[in-house]
Design a protein around this motif. Structure first.
Motif, mmCIF file in Angstrom:
data_model
loop_
_atom_site.group_PDB
_atom_site.id
_atom_site.type_symbol
_atom_site.label_atom_id
_atom_site.label_comp_id
_atom_site.label_asym_id
_atom_site.label_seq_id
_atom_site.Cartn_x
_atom_site.Cartn_y
_atom_site.Cartn_z
ATOM 1 N N THR A 260 0.836 -1.202 0.000
ATOM 2 C CA THR A 260 0.000 0.000 0.000
ATOM 3 C C THR A 260 0.872 1.255 0.000
ATOM 4 O O THR A 260 1.953 1.295 0.570
ATOM 5 C CB THR A 260 -0.921 0.039 1.228
ATOM 6 N N PHE A 261 0.381 2.288 -0.668
ATOM 7 C CA PHE A 261 1.064 3.576 -0.753
ATOM 8 C C PHE A 261 2.466 3.418 -1.349
ATOM 9 O O PHE A 261 3.463 3.815 -0.760
ATOM 10 C CB PHE A 261 1.116 4.265 0.612
ATOM 11 N N SER A 262 2.514 2.824 -2.531
ATOM 12 C CA SER A 262 3.782 2.639 -3.234
ATOM 13 C C SER A 262 3.605 2.937 -4.714
ATOM 14 O O SER A 262 2.496 2.896 -5.244
ATOM 15 C CB SER A 262 4.286 1.192 -3.074
ATOM 16 N N LEU A 263 4.707 3.239 -5.377
ATOM 17 C CA LEU A 263 4.767 3.393 -6.819
ATOM 18 C C LEU A 263 4.155 4.707 -7.303
ATOM 19 O O LEU A 263 3.182 4.735 -8.054
ATOM 20 C CB LEU A 263 4.086 2.200 -7.519
ATOM 21 N N GLY A 264 4.766 5.809 -6.883
ATOM 22 C CA GLY A 264 4.432 7.097 -7.458
ATOM 23 C C GLY A 264 3.206 7.750 -6.889
ATOM 24 O O GLY A 264 2.157 7.748 -7.529
ATOM 25 N N GLY A 265 3.326 8.358 -5.702
ATOM 26 C CA GLY A 265 2.173 9.031 -5.117
ATOM 27 C C GLY A 265 2.526 9.813 -3.870
ATOM 28 O O GLY A 265 3.689 9.864 -3.460
ATOM 29 N N GLY A 266 1.504 10.431 -3.277
ATOM 30 C CA GLY A 266 1.734 11.293 -2.131
ATOM 31 C C GLY A 266 0.693 11.124 -1.051
ATOM 32 O O GLY A 266 -0.425 10.644 -1.294
ATOM 33 N N TYR A 267 1.089 11.541 0.157
ATOM 34 C CA TYR A 267 0.235 11.482 1.337
ATOM 35 C C TYR A 267 0.526 12.706 2.190
ATOM 36 O O TYR A 267 1.682 12.995 2.501
ATOM 37 C CB TYR A 267 0.516 10.192 2.116
ATOM 38 N N TYR A 268 -0.491 13.436 2.531
ATOM 39 C CA TYR A 268 -0.444 14.601 3.409
ATOM 40 C C TYR A 268 0.635 15.611 3.020
ATOM 41 O O TYR A 268 1.711 15.676 3.602
ATOM 42 C CB TYR A 268 -0.289 14.214 4.876
#
Length: 894
Positions: A716-724
């Motif tokens: 989860t939350f991998s491969l090109g992305g953002g959080y907060y």
């Protein structure tokens, strides 16, 4: 007048307001306010009602806005007919018409009344919720009344809770909220609440009021009514050891989220203006045309305004690239190209150029430090002359280091050094910091976030630039030739300096396994070596700058200490391996990482293996971490938060530059997914920008691959992305690649973040085992997924392929090839109940190829689906625009 069906309360409310309207219109002349504009009552996604009104006053004085929240229908009747008296929870806001700052507020609980009104003043506010009824008298300002309020720090109740049924003898409450997560420095934390207690009253809402149904209700009500520093009165039931309750009453003030609420500094605003000139892209013209033809122009404009307002206040750690992505989402494709194309390619001065690249990220100026030594000081000279050069570099780097950390006291430096591991452990346990159940650890971590901003980033980057002179290609070539003249398998030379030892070793198979093998600079001429020392990593308090260079051999780097293998920990660390098939094994913060520092690992050649547990392989936090591999078929294996991760005020980059290198990237397997999906693991890496929610913005995380047939696999939350408030970028330049993920993968965002996924060319395969991936945006976030040429296959069960929700924006574009889409319907419908308003999801499949779509989509379709989802299958954006001009869509095409 329109009505909202489904609840008797709504129907009664509508009829009452209609009855009252006639009274209102005849009442204006004699009322305390001489004129009012429109009125509106809305119902939000949580089922709560609000009424809004703008009252107009003398020119040059002020504008008065009245907002009511969560009140009974009779209160609204009283308000419309009786002016400022009525509902207990109403507040009147008074604004200066010039700049809209708050002049005053009138608290109707205290019996205050607003001034009279004389003339008209036109305003436009953000609309929120689904309209229940409207008429002459109220204009909708939205949850956060005007821009002035948006420029203020956010009030923070600071808890997440479940509704609880209680019937205590201590108070008449029958419902309450039982927190399962409490944030440090929030209202409930200041009140002394802990998990197990039950909140039963928040003034002015009494026991069993509607706002006590959920913590989201309280959050919305508080934002409507209060400012930071206002009185806050709460009552809660404190759990007793004997199983009973004690009623606790606290009188406090409303706090804001620590660190948030600053005005964007000029450098952010100026940087945005530079990018605003590129905002007129073809995709924007197509979106505007489709919105105009389907009557969605106002809603689309509302979304872009909402996204800009998420950046109306910032914290100290907001990066310029994130600010631009959030405020100008249509330029994100160009932003991704700019940041990836300017990453230095292999060649002379590679490390110096990479450090200089950070000036783009932080808008700093490190140009005053040269990237190379004067050849006259070492070329043609002996070993001693080369060591003299190295010592002078260490001395200068130490001066920059002193400048970088001089704002910290000795106690603060010791605290940050000791707390670093706990910050990473807390992230591992609870990715949202206020969910960390270890309150004492959470409290210390919040303190660390509050301290780190005192780091002088420009001085730190000057230190890194100075250190890069030691690994300059020309200097290393001269040093190697000089060492070879001396020859031998043992130690060639050594020197003690105030900044650590300098050691030059020969061609033997060396083992660096003792504590006294830690060095400021270690250069090894060759052999199959084993390194277990500080491995080119700074050591706080003793080695501010560390460099390790290995010229030849199949080497092994293995550390069970954290902060190793090219790690800058409160300093600068460099590890350069020039040749050989090497193996790197680390646990935490290894293989090109920076924590309050800059760390770089460069491997110039060979088929290499990188293995780490968490926070490894190009991770930056309050600084930068680079893992740069120039060639070879490599395997990068991590378990959590690995491979190009930018945490708070950090830049993390994994750059595998080989154009023909067949690489493998693996990042999962340590923890089960927090979503409890069977067979799904946490990942949090591979081009991820991530913040410590809600205390600090995220950084810039990048994974860049130069070519080859690569395999990517992430949790989860991998491969090109953002959080907060973090920006993550993954770019693969060429090759037939395979991507495998689960939830939040391959072009994703959540909670006010930015994500960019780019695969330039090749016949690629994308597959997710779970939902939420492949070009999606969630909660005031912006995502772009860009596939270039090639015949590609996408497998996604749901919420993918141009899916946006909760005020999200996403662009999914496959530019060419015969493509196959299996699983979910592209550009589908999703909700916006977090903030109301709308989202925008755009799906483009371009080029002349023969495509296959799931979910009823067909090649050649152009339509505007529900919830502002736009589907385009056409040869090009230009062709789509021409087609729509000759055959327009209509508002019925959804």
């Amino acid at each position: 007048m329109s009505t909202f069906s489904g609840r008797g309360l709504t129907r009664n409310l509508t009829s009452r307001l209609a009855t009252v309207l006639c009274c209102v219109l005849s009442w204006y002349a004699s009322a305390e306010w001489s004129e009012r504009s429109h009125w509106e009552v809305t119902r939000d996604g949580a089922g709560l009602y609000r009424a809004y009104c703008v009252l107009l006053v003398e020119p040059g004085q002020c504008v008065v806005t009245v907002s009511t929240a969560h009140e009974a229908p009779q209160d609204w009747d009283d308000w419309l007919t009786g002016g400022s008296e009525g509902a207990a929870s109403r507040v009147t806001w008074v604004y200066d018409p010039a700049d809209m700052h708050v002049i005053n507020r009138y608290d109707h609980i205290s019996g205050q009344r607003i001034p009279s009104a004389e003339a008209s003043k036109q305003l436009v506010f953000e609309k929120t919720g689904q309209t229940v009824a409207r008429g002459e008298g109220v204009y909708p300002p939205g949850n956060r009344l005007v821009d002035e309020l948006l420029r203020r720090p956010k009030i923070w109740t600071g808890f997440y809770a479940k509704k609880a049924r209680v019937e205590p003898a201590e108070c008449p409450a029958t419902i309450g909220l039982a927190p399962y997560a409490i944030g440090v420095d929030s209202l409930v934390d200041h009140a002394g609440m802990v998990v197990g207690d039950v909140l039963v009253k928040v003034w002015p809402w009494s026991y069993n009021d509607t706002v006590m149904d959920s913590y989201t209700n309280i959050g919305k009500a508080v934002k409507d009514r209060f400012l930071i520093g206002d009185p806050a009165r709460v009552e809660y039931l404190q759990a007793q050891p004997d199983g009973g309750w004690k009623l606790v009453k606290k009188e406090l003030t409303w706090p804001g989220v620590p660190g948030m609420g600053l005005q964007p500094p000029p450098k952010l605003v100026e940087f945005k203006q530079q990018w605003a000139e590129q905002n007129a892209v073809p995709e924007r013209a197509l979106l505007n045309l489709m919105a105009a033809q389907t009557g969605r122009e106002a809603d689309n404009a509302d979304l872009f305004l909402r996204l800009q307002r998420t950046e109306a206040t910032v914290d100290r750690y907001r990066l310029p690239c994130m600010y631009v992505a959030h405020t100008l989402p249509m330029v994100m494709p160009q932003l991704g190209v700019e940041y990836t194309d300017t990453v230095p390619v292999p060649g002379p001065d590679r490390v110096a150029r990479q450090v200089a690249w950070l000036d783009k990220v932080y808008l700093t100026d490190g140009g005053s430090v040269s990237g190379e030594l004067d050849p006259a000081d070492y070329e043609g000279r002996d070993v001693t002359a080369h060591i003299d050069c190295i010592e002078r570099v260490l001395e200068e780097a130490a001066e920059h280091s002193t400048e970088a950390f001089k704002a910290f006291s000795d106690e603060e430096r010791d605290f940050m050094r000791d707390q670093a591991e706990h910050l990473m452990a807390g992230f591992l346990d609870s990715h949202m910091m206020c969910f960390d159940g270890n309150i004492s650890r959470q409290r210390r971590n919040v303190r660390l976030l509050g301290l780190a901003h005192k780091l002088n980033m420009e001085a730190l980057l000057r230190q890194a630039r100075a250190a890069s002179r030691i690994v300059d290609e020309r200097f290393l070539a001269s040093l190697k030739a000089t060492m070879q003249k001396v020859g031998g398998t043992g130690r060639i030379a050594a020197r003690e300096t105030p900044w650590g030892r300098i050691v030059l070793s020969g061609t033997g198979n060396d083992r660096y396994v003792r504590k006294n093998d830690n060095c400021a600079v270690l250069v090894d001429l060759g052999g199959d070596d084993f390194y277990a020392n500080n491995t080119g990593s700074s050591l706080p308090g003793s080695v501010p700058t560390a460099v390790l260079v290995d010229f030849e051999g199949n080497d092994r780097y293995e550390n069970w200490h954290s902060m190793r293998q090219g790690c800058g920990f409160l300093g600068v660390g460099l590890l350069v391996d020039c040749a050989g098939d090497d193996s790197y094994v680390g646990l935490r913060c290894a293989q090109g990482t920076g924590f309050l520092g800059v760390g770089t690992l460069v491997d110039l050649a060979g088929d290499d293996r990188y293995r780490g547990i968490d926070h490894c392989q190009g991770v930056g936090q309050f600084g930068a971490g680079f893992l740069l591999d120039d060639d070879g078929n490599n395997r990068y294996e991590g378990r959590h938060a690995c491979q190009g991760v930018g945490l708070t005020w950090g830049t993390g980059l994994l750059h595998s530059a080989g154009e023909q290198s067949d690489d493998e990237y693996f990042n999962k397997g340590k923890l089960a997914s927090g979503y409890r999906d069977l067979g799904s693991f946490e990942g949090w890496g591979q081009g991820l920008g991530c913040g410590h929610r809600p205390y600090a913005s995220g950084g810039l995380g990048m994974l860049l691959d130069g070519g080859g047939d690569d395999e990517y696999e992430g949790g989860t939350f991998s491969l090109g992305g953002g959080y907060y408030y973090g920006l993550g970028i993954l770019r693969d330049r060429k090759g037939n690649d395979r991507y495998r993920g689960s939830r939040y993968n391959m072009g994703f965002t959540a909670h006010q973040a930015g994500g960019i996924f780019m695969d330039d060319t090749g016949n690629d395969r994308y597959a997710t085992s779970h939902y939420v991936a492949l070009g999606m945006a969630w909660d005031e976030s912006c995502t772009v997924f860009l596939e270039g040429t090639g015949d590609d296959e996408y497998v996604a069960p749901g919420f993918a392929l141009g899916a946006a929700a909760m005020n999200g924006y996403v662009l999914f574009k496959d530019s060419a090839g015969s493509d196959t889409y299996v699983g979910t319907k592209a550009a589908g419908k999703y909700g916006n109940h977090y903030h109301n308003g709308t989202s925008v999801g755009m799906f483009f499949d371009l080029g002349p190829g023969e495509d296959r779509h799931s979910g009823g989509r067909n090649p050649g379709d152009i339509d505007a689906g529900p919830e502002h989802a736009f589907f385009i299958d056409a040869p090009s954006v230009k062709d789509a625009i021409q087609q729509l001009r000759s055959d327009p869509l209509s508002s019925d095409d959804n």
